[in-house]
Design an enzyme around this catalytic site. Structure first.
Site, PDB file in Angstrom:
ATOM      1  N   HIS A  18     -10.091 -42.209  -5.460  1.00 31.33           N
ATOM      2  CA  HIS A  18     -10.020 -41.007  -6.316  1.00 31.33           C
ATOM      3  C   HIS A  18      -8.928 -41.099  -7.394  1.00 31.33           C
ATOM      4  O   HIS A  18      -8.167 -40.153  -7.614  1.00 31.33           O
ATOM      5  CB  HIS A  18      -9.798 -39.757  -5.460  1.00 31.33           C
ATOM      6  CG  HIS A  18     -10.971 -39.383  -4.591  1.00 31.33           C
ATOM      7  ND1 HIS A  18     -12.268 -39.763  -4.855  1.00 31.33           N
ATOM      8  CD2 HIS A  18     -11.033 -38.641  -3.436  1.00 31.33           C
ATOM      9  CE1 HIS A  18     -13.075 -39.266  -3.922  1.00 31.33           C
ATOM     10  NE2 HIS A  18     -12.368 -38.607  -3.048  1.00 31.33           N
TER      11      HIS A  18
ATOM     12  N   HIS B 271     -14.877 -32.097  -6.877  1.00 32.00           N
ATOM     13  CA  HIS B 271     -14.654 -32.220  -5.431  1.00 32.00           C
ATOM     14  C   HIS B 271     -14.537 -30.877  -4.720  1.00 32.00           C
ATOM     15  O   HIS B 271     -13.693 -30.725  -3.817  1.00 32.00           O
ATOM     16  CB  HIS B 271     -13.404 -33.072  -5.188  1.00 32.00           C
ATOM     17  CG  HIS B 271     -13.439 -33.873  -3.933  1.00 32.00           C
ATOM     18  ND1 HIS B 271     -13.323 -33.313  -2.680  1.00 32.00           N
ATOM     19  CD2 HIS B 271     -13.607 -35.188  -3.723  1.00 32.00           C
ATOM     20  CE1 HIS B 271     -13.393 -34.262  -1.763  1.00 32.00           C
ATOM     21  NE2 HIS B 271     -13.574 -35.416  -2.373  1.00 32.00           N
TER      22      HIS B 271
ATOM     23  N   GLU C 256     -20.917 -34.620  -4.462  1.00 29.17           N
ATOM     24  CA  GLU C 256     -20.176 -35.125  -5.616  1.00 29.17           C
ATOM     25  C   GLU C 256     -21.043 -36.062  -6.453  1.00 29.17           C
ATOM     26  O   GLU C 256     -21.214 -37.229  -6.100  1.00 29.17           O
ATOM     27  CB  GLU C 256     -18.951 -35.913  -5.138  1.00 29.17           C
ATOM     28  CG  GLU C 256     -18.018 -35.159  -4.236  1.00 29.17           C
ATOM     29  CD  GLU C 256     -17.131 -36.115  -3.441  1.00 29.17           C
ATOM     30  OE1 GLU C 256     -16.343 -36.857  -4.045  1.00 29.17           O
ATOM     31  OE2 GLU C 256     -17.238 -36.145  -2.201  1.00 29.17           O
TER      32      GLU C 256
END
Ligand code: GAL
Length: 345
Positions: A109, A180, A310
């Site tokens: 991420h 997210h 996502e």
């Protein structure tokens, strides 16, 4: 009744940069709150089948809680790269770039100081949308290129939360932005999502190794991973022993008018349809959600309190040349759109 997160709980500054929380709404009463810290969706109120509004995303009541825990990425904008890059490196034109290692040897991420920790600049706000901007400088988390990104959250009058991304760079780089939020369509803090039903329009998924790095294989869904017909999330959850739940990137059919996924909740009747321009969809059931800090309005979160859908390019794409490319060349414009459409039945 709507109980918004108090704006004063988010009004602060870090190193001279202002943090605030902003509210947008549509004409049907849907309301969303967004902070420029991490371009984060903090709350989202949508009606159930009786027309009663409830907040259906996990999050915190105050900025200090977001600063304390980044691990869950509640409501965050994820960048420069959603999900994992194996061994925290990639090469462009023969030059290898080393990225921040924040999950063992790997990069997750966007690294420790990914976009989820950036203080975004508020560019524009109206009643229905907010546009935020972030300049990620050359070398940030190890990535090449000065990358300028915008994210726009809009609440449309057909009850969609629409998220539009753009980005440009001055040097070739990799980019894979995603959103997210953890959804619980029964209301945040109201039990878990195991009774929700889910459909994902995908025949295949990207197989991973023990560190959740893609092996490069694109495999047909097994019975447990098969969501082509809607089924309760609990049905085959116990088959996912290594990950203790779903944490898979589905290869979705994103080239039609149809949603890539449809989620529904039995008690509230809320339905969420996900439309996206991205070729992948990470489905994560929220195992390991931190429970030390209480969620909004004092609620206690735990495993499966919410789930993430996502839209993204595939994990580790920079090292998998046969995956759809995440390379952004200087002068090109990156564009991506995700639509979360809400209704109730
Ligand atoms: C998801 C990812 C999970 C986990 C989670 C954050 O996007 O698929 O493996 O890292 O984020 O806790």
């Amino acid at each position: 009744m709507i109980k918004l997160v108090p704006t004063e709980n988010f009004t602060t500054s870090i190193n001279g940069e202002s943090i605030a929380i902003y509210t947008i709404k549509n004409q049907n009463g849907l309301v969303a709150q967004i902070t420029n810290y991490g371009a984060t969706l903090v709350s989202l109120w949508t009606p159930d089948r009786a027309g009663d509004l409830n907040d259906i995303v996990l999050g915190y009541d105050r900025i200090t809680d977001y600063l304390k825990t980044e691990n869950s990425y509640f409501g965050k904008t994820i960048g420069r790269f959603g999900n994992r890059i194996g061994n925290s490196q990639f090469s462009i034109n023969g030059k290898t770039y080393h990225l921040n290692k924040n999950e063992g040897d790997h990069h997750l991420h966007g690294g420790e100081t990914g976009f989820h920790t950036a203080i975004w600049k508020m560019l524009e706000i109206t009643d229905t949308y907010i546009k935020l901007k972030h300049l990620s400088i050359d070398g940030s988390s190890g990535y090449p290129g000065n990358l300028t990104t915008t994210v726009t959250y809009s609440l449309t009058n057909d009850d969609c939360l629409q998220i539009d991304y753009t980005a440009t760079t001055d040097t070739s780089t990799h980019i894979n932005l995603t959103h997210h939020s953890y959804f619980n369509l029964e209301g945040q803090g109201n039990g878990n999502i195991l009774d929700h039903s889910l459909q994902i329009l995908a025949d295949t998924y990207t197989a991973v190794d023990k560190d959740l790095i893609p092996t490069g294989e694109i495999n047909p869904v097994s019975e447990a991973l098969d969501f082509r017909e809607s089924k309760k999330i609990a049905t085959h959850l116990s088959a996912q022993q290594t990950t203790k739940g779903y944490d898979h990137n589905y290869v979705v059919f994103n080239d039609s008018e149809d949603p890539v996924a449809i989620l529904s909740a039995p008690q509230s009747g809320r339905v969420l349809k996900v439309y996206a321009t991205e070729p992948g969809l990470q489905f994560f059931t929220g195992q390991g959600i931190a429970s030390k800090i209480r969620g909004k309005q004092g609620t206690q979160y735990g495993d499966y309190s919410g789930l993430c859908l996502e839209p993204q390019h595939f994990p580790d794409s920079p090292n998998k040349p046969h995956f759809p490319s995440t390379l952004l060349l200087a002068g090109e414009v990156y564009q991506s759109q995700t639509i979360f459409k809400f209704s109730a039945k």
